[in-house]
Design an enzyme around this catalytic site. Structure first.
Site: not given
Length: 861
Positions: A479, A718, A742, A789
């Protein structure tokens, strides 16, 4: 603690609510009060460590019991986990007479509190109140024909026989790195929310059964990609628990795939050099030569790209020694431990918030596992048992943490082994606070050299002062490495213990892309490293120099480059990066992580803060886009088999119209003073757009100032059907904003969070490009602007292709604005049009990428 019912008649049984969340406890008490019809009962709340920090404290519980005790006894109701442990400790600290009047009740918190309040108000005695509360689920149980969960707390290993009414299921782990911290955290969180006892085991390895509500136990399953995990559930919400868990597993526990999850492939490694001598070392895949004389048997690994040259700054903390720590009585030791855990929880929360601002929610979620560990029932139970045996808080905590880390270290998968370091880092933070030890000072300018870094340490490094990081141990999947990559700090890991002997101030040259470290490099080696750094800096400077200028193609076509924004801090970054506008403001940041929706005035204030940060630039606000895969805690929704195709976006807003009405009212108020573009997400039908626009008209009338002078209205594209119907939508909108993330997953039937389908869900697929082209073609009917976007907008390879398809606005992360503007300036619209035509005729994404490689070489030449 707060008293929520006063002036109660003497002689009634008092109630105490113990919860990790102060807001939850107050809401439960308010709900119970509605059932009393004017009667009064003494109810005290001992919840949360403060207004915003989750946790329980035995001292608060003692105060609450004392205040609630009117002489007839007290019934204590608790939510889960350490709430029970804290209540037990509080009981131990009371004097004998007071303790005899208190009963800890196993009833469910909300239903139990309602029934207990009614019974107490009617004059029932302590035992009757507790019995009534414990039977509070009888009606629900009968209705659902579910078996009563067996008593006894924590689940035991696989030898435990199946019970009547038990439900079972199996899922296959699809996450690339298995059930590591983030997906395991999602699993644990989902189970803890429901009234059911859930056990899991790794069927592939034959592991023991462990409680699914314990992060420390789930982590020991060693569940890797492709392993099968069995699930057993019993209790009132067993069907919901099993269904939710299997659905969550099918979605890969909502883990996004991205570049920060693993280091780059095929990158050369090398050793640590001294004295500037060079030796060629073959890379693992590319065969590149690396500079350095190997000074250890370890092969350094590239962990975060970039070049850094500077003096070594060894990060050394004094080891934690708990052997001689004296122990006081168990109650005092438990209180000290709780205080240290609360301190660390606040620190982790602060670091998580900053990480979310700097690197985004996906990478900041690393710290959610740390927060869960601090509240892990099994871990705290182990500590409590040791305290009762006479251990000190420091010794008990250290031993319990070591036990969890040791279990993880035996798991064969390297990625899951790396999670042991996360457990150790959280454990050490608590120990240092307990013992009053220093956590170290901020690193000065230079190259940080350490054995390893905790995620907190990595998140707190000052990027303006740290040139690079060299770690003796660690892995590219740790991490800390993920955070270093996300923050843009060059890093090399696994360099071997030899680096720990590098003297303070020794000049180090580090290439995080190639896995190279050279100590005290000769002048020619320095020159090579500096040349690489200079080239990277030159590219960045060129882009930054033109960041505030318009992005215009070689033949005079202007393309707006905006920034995607998810907070006020993001808006400030957008302005600093030279963004022409905010191309997407994700308003969800106002609605998530809180017990109730923001009101109209609060929303208006925050939207004005965003506007002020952008200093007059146009702002595109997307209305609330939650539901399904992004639920709100205060807006319960039924479990959906496929939430990506469920009630989300505009569908949820129209189903809960008050949410949308409040948001539109706040946005219209701001739109009278600021240029705003408002867009509705997940539009699939004309009816959805018509209803949403009517609600917008209602908000405009309610404000009473007429139409805002510079308000634009658009929709997110989308859904493939929306792209194909763009010509029909065009007369009703001012712009289209294509969300390629999407759109790609819907067009190719490939869930974007599923790593197994990463190669299928490719936005360069000609089918996806054809949908973008359909939107651009349909938009010409009304001269509506087409923006992109999604992630595709930030890919420099796609800039010419998108311009050729007809896109005239790109919205990207703030830091990517300068480079995308520079990419626009290299394009020619006519040539880009020919590129787009060729891409649309290609047979697949790979063919498009090959085409783009040739095209980009021609453009850059």
């Amino acid at each position: 603690m707060s008293t929520v019912a006063r002036n109660e008649p003497a002689g009634l049984v008092g109630l105490v609510v113990v919860s990790h969340s102060r807001a939850l406890a107050r809401a439960a008490v308010a709900l119970a009060g509605e059932m009393l019809h004017g009667r009064q009962v003494q109810v005290e709340v001992a919840a949360g460590l403060d207004e915003t920090t989750f946790g329980t404290d035995a001292g608060q519980i003692i105060e609450a019991i004392t205040a609630a005790d009117q002489g007839q006894g007290v019934v204590v109701l608790m939510d889960l986990g350490s709430a029970l442990l804290s209540a037990e400790l509080a009981l131990e600290l009371l004097d004998d007479d007071a303790r005899a009047r208190v009963l800890l009740c196993p009833a469910p918190l909300v239903e139990g509190l309602i029934v207990a309040a009614v019974a107490a108000a009617g004059g029932a005695g302590r035992d009757e109140v507790a019995a009534e509360a414990s039977a509070a689920l009888a009606g629900k149980t009968s209705h659902l024909a579910a078996e009563k969960p067996a008593e006894g707390g924590v689940a035991q290993p696989s030898e435990e026989p199946a019970q009547a009414g038990e439900l079972t299921g199996v899922f296959t782990v699809t996450n690339l790195h298995g059930l590591h911290a983030r997906p395991a955290s999602r699993l644990v969180q989902s189970v803890r929310m429901l009234d059911a006892r859930v056990l899991v085991r790794n069927r592939t390895t034959g592991s023991p059964w462990v409680p699914a509500g314990s992060l420390s136990k789930v982590a020991t399953l060693g569940a890797l990609h492709g392993h099968e995990v069995e699930v057993r559930a019993i209790g009132n919400q067993a069907p919901e628990a099993l269904d939710h868990l299997l659905t969550l597993a099918a979605r890969g526990f909502d883990e996004a795939t991205g570049s920060t999850q693993a280091a780059g492939d095929g990158v050369a490694g090398s050793g640590v050099g001294t004295g500037g001598n060079e030796a060629a070392t073959k890379g693992t895949a590319t065969g590149r030569a690396a500079y350095a004389e190997v000074a250890s048997a370890e092969a350094p690994l590239p962990a975060s790209p970039g070049v850094g040259i500077g003096p070594a700054w060894p990060m050394r903390l004094a080891p934690v020694d708990v052997a001689e720590t004296p122990a006081e009585d168990p109650a005092t030791e438990w209180r000290r431990l709780n205080q240290s855990i609360a301190t660390v929880r606040r620190n982790v929360g602060r670091v998580r918030a900053r990480a979310a601002r700097e690197v985004g929610e996906a990478d900041a979620a690393i710290f959610d596992a740390h927060l869960l560990l601090l509240d892990d029932t099994d871990l705290l139970g182990d500590v409590h048992g040791r305290l009762d045996s006479g251990w000190s808080a420091a010794a008990a905590w250290s031993a319990a943490i070591d036990a969890v880390a040791a279990e993880l270290a035996t798991v064969p998968d390297p990625y899951l082994q790396a999670r042991a370091a996360d457990v150790a880092s959280v454990g050490e933070s608590v120990l240092r606070d307990l013992l009053g030890l220093s956590t170290g000072d901020a690193a000065p300018a230079g190259v940080v050299v350490a054995g390893d870094l905790t995620p907190t340490e990595a998140a707190e490094l000052d990027r303006s002062r740290v040139d690079a990081v060299v770690l003796a141990y660690g892995s590219p999947t740790a991490h800390s490495a993920i955070l270093l990559r996300a923050r843009g700090i060059p890093a090399v890991v696994g360099a071997g213990p030899g680096v720990l002997g590098i003297a303070d101030g020794t000049l180090l040259a580090v290439d995080g892309s190639r896995g190279e470290v050279v100590a005290d490099p000769a002048s020619d080696v320095q020159a090579r490293f500096r040349a690489r750094a200079a080239e990277l800096a030159r590219q960045q400077r060129q882009a930054l120099a033109g960041a505030t200028s318009r992005a215009v193609t070689r033949d005079g076509v202007e393309v707006l480059v905006g920034a995607n924004v998810g907070s006020v801090a993001d808006a400030r970054s957008a302005r600093a990066s030279g963004a022409d506008l905010a191309g997407l403001v994700r308003t969800e940041f106002l609605f998530l992580g809180r017990p109730q929706a923001p009101g109209v005035d609060e929303q208006e204030a925050v939207y004005r803060e965003v506007a002020a940060a952008l200093d007059g630039r146009r702002i595109t606000f997307r209305t609330l886009d939650v539901g399904g895969d992004k639920p709100l805690s205060y807006l319960p929704m039924p479990t959906e088999t496929n939430p990506f195709l469920g009630v989300r976006g505009i569908r949820l807003s129209l189903a809960r119209p008050q949410l949308l009405a409040d948001q539109l009212l706040a946005l219209v108020r701001v739109a009278h003073d600021v240029p705003i573009s408002l867009m509705f997400p997940m539009i699939a039908t004309m009816r959805e757009l018509v209803v949403a626009r009517r609600m917008l008209d209602d908000a405009i009338k309610l404000v009473g100032r007429g139409d805002p002078p510079d308000l634009h209205v658009g929709i997110m594209v989308e859904v493939p059907a929306t792209a194909l119907k763009a010509r029909a939508f065009a007369p009703h909108v001012d712009f289209f904003s294509i969300g390629t993330n999407d759109l790609t997953q819907y067009a190719l039937a490939a869930e974007r969070g599923n790593s197994a389908l990463a190669a299928v869900g490719d936005p360069f697929d000609p089918g996806v490009l054809a949908l973008i082209e359909a939107v651009c073609r349909g938009a010409t009917v009304s001269r509506a602007v087409v923006a992109v976007c999604g992630e595709l907008a930030a890919d420099e390879r796609a800039t010419g292709l998108l311009i050729g398809l007809g896109v005239r606005e790109l919205s990207v992360a703030p830091g990517a604005v300068p480079m995308i503007k520079e990419s626009v300036r290299r394009q020619d619209r006519r040539e880009a049009g020919r590129l787009a035509a060729a891409a649309l005729a290609a047979d697949g994404a790979d063919a498009v990428r090959e085409l783009l490689t040739t095209w980009r070489a021609d453009v850059d030449s």
